[in-house]
Structures are given as C-alpha cells and as structure tokens.
Design a protein around this motif. Sequence first.
Motif, PDB file in Angstrom:
ATOM      1  N   ASP A 188       0.915  -1.143   0.041  1.00 23.96           N
ATOM      2  CA  ASP A 188      -0.033  -0.021  -0.212  1.00 23.96           C
ATOM      3  C   ASP A 188       0.920   1.340   0.002  1.00 23.96           C
ATOM      4  OD1 ASP A 188      -2.599  -1.187   0.251  1.00 23.96           O
ATOM      5  OD2 ASP A 188      -1.977  -1.590   2.325  1.00 23.96           O
ATOM      6  N   ALA A 189       0.355   2.266  -0.766  1.00 24.72           N
ATOM      7  CA  ALA A 189       1.285   3.495  -0.623  1.00 24.72           C
ATOM      8  C   ALA A 189       0.051   4.493  -0.316  1.00 24.72           C
ATOM      9  CB  ALA A 189       1.666   4.025  -1.994  1.00 24.72           C
ATOM     10  N   PHE A 190       0.444   5.353   0.990  1.00 27.43           N
ATOM     11  CA  PHE A 190      -0.651   6.245   1.478  1.00 27.43           C
ATOM     12  C   PHE A 190      -0.255   7.545   1.286  1.00 27.43           C
ATOM     13  CE2 PHE A 190      -0.584   2.069   3.801  1.00 27.43           C
ATOM     14  CZ  PHE A 190      -1.920   1.749   3.989  1.00 27.43           C
ATOM     15  N   PHE A 191      -1.231   8.366   0.951  1.00 30.00           N
ATOM     16  CA  PHE A 191      -0.867   9.885   0.653  1.00 30.00           C
ATOM     17  C   PHE A 191      -2.080  10.446   1.375  1.00 30.00           C
ATOM     18  CE2 PHE A 191       0.389   7.727  -2.856  1.00 30.00           C
ATOM     19  CZ  PHE A 191       1.886   7.979  -3.021  1.00 30.00           C
ATOM     20  N   SER A 192      -1.934  10.821   2.757  1.00 29.02           N
ATOM     21  CA  SER A 192      -2.987  11.441   3.765  1.00 29.02           C
ATOM     22  C   SER A 192      -2.545  12.672   4.324  1.00 29.02           C
ATOM     23  CB  SER A 192      -3.169  10.522   5.182  1.00 29.02           C
ATOM     24  OG  SER A 192      -3.217   9.154   4.405  1.00 29.02           O
ATOM     25  N   ARG A 193      -3.282  13.525   3.587  1.00 32.33           N
ATOM     26  CA  ARG A 193      -3.145  15.053   3.674  1.00 32.33           C
ATOM     27  C   ARG A 193      -3.619  15.342   5.272  1.00 32.33           C
ATOM     28  NH1 ARG A 193      -3.951  19.320   0.583  1.00 32.33           N
ATOM     29  NH2 ARG A 193      -3.397  20.336   2.556  1.00 32.33           N
ATOM     30  N   PHE A 194      -4.179  14.711   6.177  1.00 26.35           N
ATOM     31  CA  PHE A 194      -4.498  15.034   7.363  1.00 26.35           C
ATOM     32  C   PHE A 194      -3.167  14.751   8.301  1.00 26.35           C
ATOM     33  CE2 PHE A 194      -4.609  10.351   8.268  1.00 26.35           C
ATOM     34  CZ  PHE A 194      -4.245  10.196   9.621  1.00 26.35           C
ATOM     35  N   LEU A 195      -2.486  13.976   7.848  1.00 23.02           N
ATOM     36  CA  LEU A 195      -1.207  13.677   8.459  1.00 23.02           C
ATOM     37  C   LEU A 195      -0.286  14.676   8.201  1.00 23.02           C
ATOM     38  CD1 LEU A 195       0.091  11.734  10.260  1.00 23.02           C
ATOM     39  CD2 LEU A 195       0.938  10.458   8.421  1.00 23.02           C
TER      40      LEU A 195
ATOM     41  N   THR B 150       8.904  16.906   7.878  1.00 22.63           N
ATOM     42  CA  THR B 150       8.666  15.304   8.027  1.00 22.63           C
ATOM     43  C   THR B 150       7.828  14.904   6.643  1.00 22.63           C
ATOM     44  OG1 THR B 150       9.242  15.255  10.278  1.00 22.63           O
ATOM     45  CG2 THR B 150       8.368  13.255   9.089  1.00 22.63           C
ATOM     46  N   ASP B 151       8.155  13.814   6.061  1.00 21.30           N
ATOM     47  CA  ASP B 151       7.468  13.312   4.845  1.00 21.30           C
ATOM     48  C   ASP B 151       6.354  12.580   5.570  1.00 21.30           C
ATOM     49  OD1 ASP B 151       6.412  12.485   2.690  1.00 21.30           O
ATOM     50  OD2 ASP B 151       8.003  11.059   2.254  1.00 21.30           O
ATOM     51  N   TYR B 152       4.901  12.982   5.080  1.00 18.63           N
ATOM     52  CA  TYR B 152       3.854  12.474   5.537  1.00 18.63           C
ATOM     53  C   TYR B 152       3.331  11.095   4.870  1.00 18.63           C
ATOM     54  CZ  TYR B 152       1.326  14.242   1.271  1.00 18.63           C
ATOM     55  OH  TYR B 152       1.014  14.433   0.251  1.00 18.63           O
ATOM     56  N   LYS B 153       3.859  10.780   3.725  1.00 20.63           N
ATOM     57  CA  LYS B 153       3.838   9.440   3.062  1.00 20.63           C
ATOM     58  C   LYS B 153       4.182   8.516   3.779  1.00 20.63           C
ATOM     59  CE  LYS B 153       5.940  11.267  -0.507  1.00 20.63           C
ATOM     60  NZ  LYS B 153       5.800  12.726  -0.226  1.00 20.63           N
ATOM     61  N   ARG B 154       3.368   7.150   3.498  1.00 25.24           N
ATOM     62  CA  ARG B 154       3.850   5.969   4.132  1.00 25.24           C
ATOM     63  C   ARG B 154       3.426   4.846   3.158  1.00 25.24           C
ATOM     64  NH1 ARG B 154      -0.818   6.300   8.621  1.00 25.24           N
ATOM     65  NH2 ARG B 154      -1.810   7.512   6.866  1.00 25.24           N
ATOM     66  N   LEU B 155       4.504   3.915   3.499  1.00 24.25           N
ATOM     67  CA  LEU B 155       4.275   2.666   2.587  1.00 24.25           C
ATOM     68  C   LEU B 155       4.264   1.421   3.392  1.00 24.25           C
ATOM     69  CD1 LEU B 155       4.672   1.767  -0.447  1.00 24.25           C
ATOM     70  CD2 LEU B 155       7.184   1.314   0.133  1.00 24.25           C
ATOM     71  N   GLY B 156       3.420   0.534   2.866  1.00 22.01           N
ATOM     72  CA  GLY B 156       2.976  -0.463   3.928  1.00 22.01           C
ATOM     73  C   GLY B 156       2.963  -1.908   3.106  1.00 22.01           C
TER      74      GLY B 156
ATOM     75  N   TYR C 184       7.984   4.865   7.222  1.00 22.26           N
ATOM     76  CA  TYR C 184       7.113   5.367   8.391  1.00 22.26           C
ATOM     77  C   TYR C 184       7.840   6.501   9.064  1.00 22.26           C
ATOM     78  CZ  TYR C 184       4.487   4.648  12.666  1.00 22.26           C
ATOM     79  OH  TYR C 184       3.635   4.846  13.798  1.00 22.26           O
ATOM     80  N   PRO C 185       7.956   7.532   8.259  1.00 20.33           N
ATOM     81  CA  PRO C 185       8.859   8.894   8.631  1.00 20.33           C
ATOM     82  C   PRO C 185       8.296   9.519   9.961  1.00 20.33           C
ATOM     83  CG  PRO C 185       8.182   9.097   6.334  1.00 20.33           C
ATOM     84  CD  PRO C 185       7.450   7.871   6.992  1.00 20.33           C
ATOM     85  N   HIS C 186       6.956   9.432  10.044  1.00 20.18           N
ATOM     86  CA  HIS C 186       6.530   9.939  11.325  1.00 20.18           C
ATOM     87  C   HIS C 186       5.704   9.069  12.193  1.00 20.18           C
ATOM     88  CE1 HIS C 186       4.795  13.180  13.957  1.00 20.18           C
ATOM     89  NE2 HIS C 186       3.660  12.587  13.703  1.00 20.18           N
TER      90      HIS C 186
END
Length: 366
Positions: A263-270, A290-296, A320-322
Amino acid sequence: MRAKLFLLFVGFSIFSFSQEKNTSTFSSIDVNYFKGNIALHNDGILHLITGHPEGVIISWNKKTFGFNTWEQRYNYPDYGVSFSYQNLKNEVLGNNYALYGHYNFYFLNRNLMVRIGQGLSYTTNPYDKETNHKNIAFGTKLMSSTYAMINYKRERIFDNFGFQAGLSLIHYSNANVKAPNTSINSLTLSAGVTYNFDDEDPEYQYDLSDDIKFKQPIKYNVVFRSGVNESDVLGSGQFPFYIVSAYADKRLNRKSAIQFGVDAFFSRFLKELIYYESIAFSDRNIDPDTDYKRLGVFVGHELFINKLSIEAQLGYYAYYPHDFEGRVYQRIGAKRYFGDKWFVAVTLKSHAAKAEAVELGIGIRF
C-alpha cells in the motif's frame, strides 16, 4: 461530502445483497427488543454511560434454499435489510436510528443464528462545540454502524410465528471522517418474534460436485482508494486521502483466497498533524517538513460470497517517517465484483481499535 460518503457506504452494503438468480420468493420478518450496557472501551466516555440503552430492530429476511451454489456453500443463509432505533439513555448522546444490509448464517441444525449487519446511522444530538461539547463519541449526524446478533431461533412455533433470543452488539462510528469520534459500543440482551410469509419451505438443494474440480492461477490486483478524514485534534479540518494498492492473490478454493501486497498512503490530514505537533509539542523536536507519506506491506484473506466478498488485511509500515498510531495497521471491508475483473470496495482502515478512515475504492483483478 461526508453525507455523500456514508450514503454511498450504506447503498453499497444493501446493493451487495443482489443475487444472480431470484428463484425463491420465500421471506420472513422479525422484531427484536434489546436492552443492555455501553461498553467502556475508552475512559474518556465514562461520563456518557448513565443508563441501560434500549431499542428495537426490525428486519426483513430473504431465505435461500440452494438454487444458487453459493447458498449451499454457506448452509443456506438469509440476506435482507434491518432498521433499528436505540435510546442511549443520555441526553448528551441522544437517540440513534440506523438502516443496514445484513446476512443471517445458521448452525446447530439451524437453531443458532449469527447475523452481521452493516449500514448507516443517524444521531439526533452530535457534538457541537457550543451546545453539546460533552458528546465526544459522535462528531457527525451521519455515521457508519455495524451490528452483530447471536440468537437461539425457533420458527413456526405457533402457525407462522416463531421466537428468537440472544445477544446483540451495536457499534457506531464515523471512522474519523470528522472529530471527535471515540464511538459507542452497546452490548445487549435481545428477544423477539419471527413471522414467515409462507406456510412451508421448499426442499434444500445440494450439489457441490463442481467445487472439487475448482482451480485458479495467481491473480494480480490494483486498487485506488480515497475519501476524507480528520485527525483527533478538534477543528483541524477535513482533508482528502489517496491510497494505491497492488497485490497478488491465490484462490485456495471456491470460498477463500490469500493475499500479499503493498500500500502507498498519501494522507493530507497527517501532513497537517505533523505541522501542528511540531509547534504544539516543541519538546519532541518534530521537523515540520517530515514526510507524511507511508508505505506498507500486508497479508490478507478474501472470503467470496457470490459477487460479494469480505476481505481482511494485516499490514506493517515499511516506510514510516512519522510515528502515528504505531507501525501495524488493519483493513476490513466488502467488495462487489462486476464481471470477472472489475470491483468496487468499501473498507475501514484502523490501528487496533482506533479507526483512521473509511475508504472507497475501485479496482481490477487480472
């Protein structure tokens, strides 16, 4: 936007019960009264637990008798719609009304019924920072709702009337579409009457010889999911999110498949939350850039029920940068196939019991 999101959600839930064939017209209704307690799953809602919630669930059920092979695989379940009313015995919480699509599954010579319902609920008194600031459970008037019912059931005790009784669990949440959203879970005792519209049922059909020969190669899936959500910081605002998923699945049999994917997550709330925390909690030394994007990466299971399927996935953030709610996440939801390849999905992504978002998705399996 949130109203449209949840209308799509309940519409998907009910529409998913359509079947390829409609050979049988046999159906029933049941009316159940319930009363119980609000479960203390979060110490913050202690002030909201002041009584014993009660209400009623009215349901229409379409019976199956094996005219479609999927009905035989699942021991001839019912499917239908339910309407519920619940008085939460607290002026702050108000009353809830809900509409669901549901399935009834049967065990122990069809005397034990397990029902799972998913739909849309409306609360009469949601959070308002000026007039109802104590209601931290419901941040919106419209929410998703899930209920589970386990009943001992006997039909046709007196003419077409029967009886059922057991336990019910009712859950309300807006899945962080808007804060606050601590949610409410009610554990209740229930009892009710059933009525069959027909005097007798036809014989159950059984022929699953084709299942023995079933084989399918590995399939590949690409899914795009989106929606809106908000962090737990009140007034921080709603923002869109986008998720791209790719995974392979292998059918084990007619019912089940296992999945492996990313999964590649692009969540603006984060992104907004990182900026807020960098200012509000300066002692943590959080970099606002800090990068808000995540990869799972995840493993999953898909349960096929005709054109509807239920999937559950367990994931781990490899990138998981944050730090937000931990590195492990879950996803559970329903998919509706159109033909052999295309599907739409409604899923809930969470970290343990903490919901992050309701995801609306479209995908292809090839």
